[in-house]
Enzyme design. Structure first.
Site, PDB file in Angstrom:
ATOM      1  N   GLY A   8       0.840  -1.201   0.000  1.00 20.29           N
ATOM      2  CA  GLY A   8       0.000   0.000   0.000  1.00 20.29           C
ATOM      3  C   GLY A   8       0.864   1.235   0.000  1.00 20.29           C
ATOM      4  O   GLY A   8       0.941   1.979  -0.982  1.00 20.29           O
TER       5      GLY A   8
ATOM      6  N   CYS B 125      -4.759  22.708  18.988  1.00 16.07           N
ATOM      7  CA  CYS B 125      -4.548  22.955  20.413  1.00 16.07           C
ATOM      8  C   CYS B 125      -4.004  21.716  21.112  1.00 16.07           C
ATOM      9  O   CYS B 125      -4.623  21.164  22.034  1.00 16.07           O
ATOM     10  CB  CYS B 125      -5.855  23.414  21.059  1.00 16.07           C
ATOM     11  SG  CYS B 125      -6.419  25.005  20.446  1.00 16.07           S
ATOM     12  N   GLU B 126      -2.861  21.242  20.652  1.00 14.09           N
ATOM     13  CA  GLU B 126      -2.159  20.108  21.235  1.00 14.09           C
ATOM     14  C   GLU B 126      -0.667  20.376  21.120  1.00 14.09           C
ATOM     15  O   GLU B 126      -0.176  20.719  20.038  1.00 14.09           O
ATOM     16  CB  GLU B 126      -2.479  18.806  20.489  1.00 14.09           C
ATOM     17  CG  GLU B 126      -3.921  18.378  20.519  1.00 14.09           C
ATOM     18  CD  GLU B 126      -4.343  17.792  21.850  1.00 14.09           C
ATOM     19  OE1 GLU B 126      -3.445  17.441  22.648  1.00 14.09           O
ATOM     20  OE2 GLU B 126      -5.563  17.691  22.082  1.00 14.09           O
TER      21      GLU B 126
END
Length: 474
Positions: free
Chosen positions: A314, A386-387
């Site tokens: 893949g 927001c991390e």
């Protein structure tokens, strides 16, 4: 400015922070006379202006060529030991109707692992007989649909699925071909692998249980057993793990032959690509040759014919064909031990590439809109979410004059980026654009705020006019 505060050991300071590392970027990637990044003859700056950022860009010709290359590599290698090969494209890497058609045109089958992926493949017009259905927890409805439409193979992942697939086959009056996923005890990652007696994971069944379960499959009249299936890992750089796994599988395969036909053996996928200049994946032809040699030796030592082989690439097919374009919003120097690290924040992040946050994946970045003579500076490309873990590129070198408004390109994002994309912080997922021969077209439309709001049941749509307005905003 210090150039190496807390830089990883594998990351070298480049002579030219504008250069595109071979093997990391799409084969067609180059700089034009103005220093702009060009992919398949299409200017990245023009792509951003036309389609916006963030933007996934995929080199269609490279995807098609990689599909042909892997089919040729394994077909040639296994023909040398008297075996044929079926190549299944692992749709989980990135699946759209267009990509499904590209790989099918190249002669590949397609693996799907959900009802949604099955729907995409069918919508693309793929013959269901060329589909394989994976998954550790396929619902009864998914199994029923797969059997009813004539999916070529279903991979049985647990004891309970024997009955579920057999019951679906009985209800639809079909005989369903199945494989049994087993755990060989071989774990491979990049250039290393570890062989153990047992595995603690959600996929498959213990190899020792295969004879009993295959007997149960053969007892069900609506099932036709094709062979064993095993997947040993991902981002694998050589054939060593596959060789060890194949030897274990063929020992059981030989035992199963005493009870009936076992025409196939599926060795899985997981072939790696280069995400950074430090990555050196083995050419696929050498991996194929190594796998064929191992299978041939194992079958010869047991005096059994070599079965038809199946593999499932893949990432190898779509990964390095893709890039993601972002606009730089802020540039912030941060003092760290040993000097200064420059944080370059862009208008996307973990919503369009979750891999760094999920498992620390490394990527490479370059300014796409210009070249510069500025000295290389160590940067961390951060997203806008927001991390604190919202990092797109943990460490790379960009020209020290990188600035707001620059167009930034991140390489090798063709696999598992769009597939894992989310709407975190209510960002719409970006468009996917295919480029080829100097032309670009959208193959997956991006989401607008109107698309996101249309799913919010708290927003009343009291009139036809209101509904039309919302539809028009899409």
């Amino acid at each position: 400015m210090a150039t190496r505060p807390s830089a990883p050991a594998w990351l070298d300071v480049p002579v030219d922070a504008n250069a595109l590392a071979d093997g990391v970027w799409p084969d067609s990637a180059a700089r034009d006379d103005d220093g702009r990044l060009v992919i398949a003859g299409v200017d990245a700056v023009e792509l951003a202006a036309r389609f916006g950022t963030p933007l996934y860009v995929t080199d269609e010709a490279q995807v098609r060529a990689r599909a042909v290359r892997v089919l040729d590599a394994f077909g040639t290698a296994f023909a040398g030991i008297g075996a044929s090969v079926a190549v299944y494209y692992a749709g989980k890497a990135f699946l759209s109707t267009e990509v499904a058609r590209w790989v099918a045109d190249a002669g590949l089958n397609i693996d799907v692992c959900s009802g949604g992926e099955l729907a995409v493949a069918l919508a693309a017009g793929i013959d269901p007989a060329r589909l394989g259905f994976h998954g550790n927890n396929k619902s009864i409805a998914e199994i029923e649909r797969a059997v009813s439409v004539g999916v070529g193979t279903i991979v049985i992942d647990s004891r309970v699925e024997i009955d579920r697939v057999a019951d679906a086959a009985a209800r639809t009056g079909r005989v369903q071909a199945v494989r049994l996923r087993v755990n060989s005890g071989v774990h491979a990652h990049t250039h290393e692998f570890l062989a153990t007696a047992h595995e603690d994971q959600k996929f498959g069944v213990p190899l020792d249980d295969a004879p009993e379960l295959v007997a149960a499959i053969r007892d069900r009249g609506g099932l036709r057993f094709l062979g064993l299936h095993c997947h040993i890992g991902s981002q694998i750089f050589d054939a060593g793990g596959f060789a060890e796994s194949a030897a274990r599988l063929i020992a059981v395969h030989a035992e199963l032959l005493t009870g009936g036909d076992v025409p196939e053996l599926n060795l899985g996928g997981g072939f790696g690509i280069a995400y950074t200049s430090a990555d050196e994946p083995t050419p696929i032809e050498r991996i194929a040759a190594g796998m064929a040699e191992a299978v041939g030796a194992a079958c010869s030592s047991r005096g059994i014919p070599v079965p038809r082989i199946a593999i499932e690439p893949g990432r190898y097919i779509v990964g390095s064909a893709g890039i993601t374009l972002y606009e730089v919003g802020t540039v912030k120097p941060v003092e760290v031990d040993g000097g200064v690290r420059t944080y370059v924040s862009v208008d996307g992040g973990m919503s369009d590439n979750a891999r760094p946050a999920l498992y620390g994946a490394d990527y490479s970045a370059r300014i796409a809109s210009r070249v510069t003579d500025a000295a290389p500076a160590l940067v961390r490309v951060a997203g806008k979410h927001c991390e604190s873990g919202d990092i797109v590129v943990d460490a790379d070198y960009l020209p020290g004059d990188v600035r707001p408004g620059d167009l930034l390109a991140v390489a090798a994002t063709g696999a598992y980026c769009w597939s894992l994309a989310s709407n975190y912080n209510y960002l719409g997922r970006p468009s996917v654009v295919a480029v080829r021969d100097g032309a670009a077209r959208i193959i997956v439309r991006g989401e607008t705020e109107a698309d996101l709001l249309s799913r919010d049941a708290g927003i009343p749509l009291p009139t036809t006019a209101g509904t039309d307005a919302l539809e028009g905003a899409r």
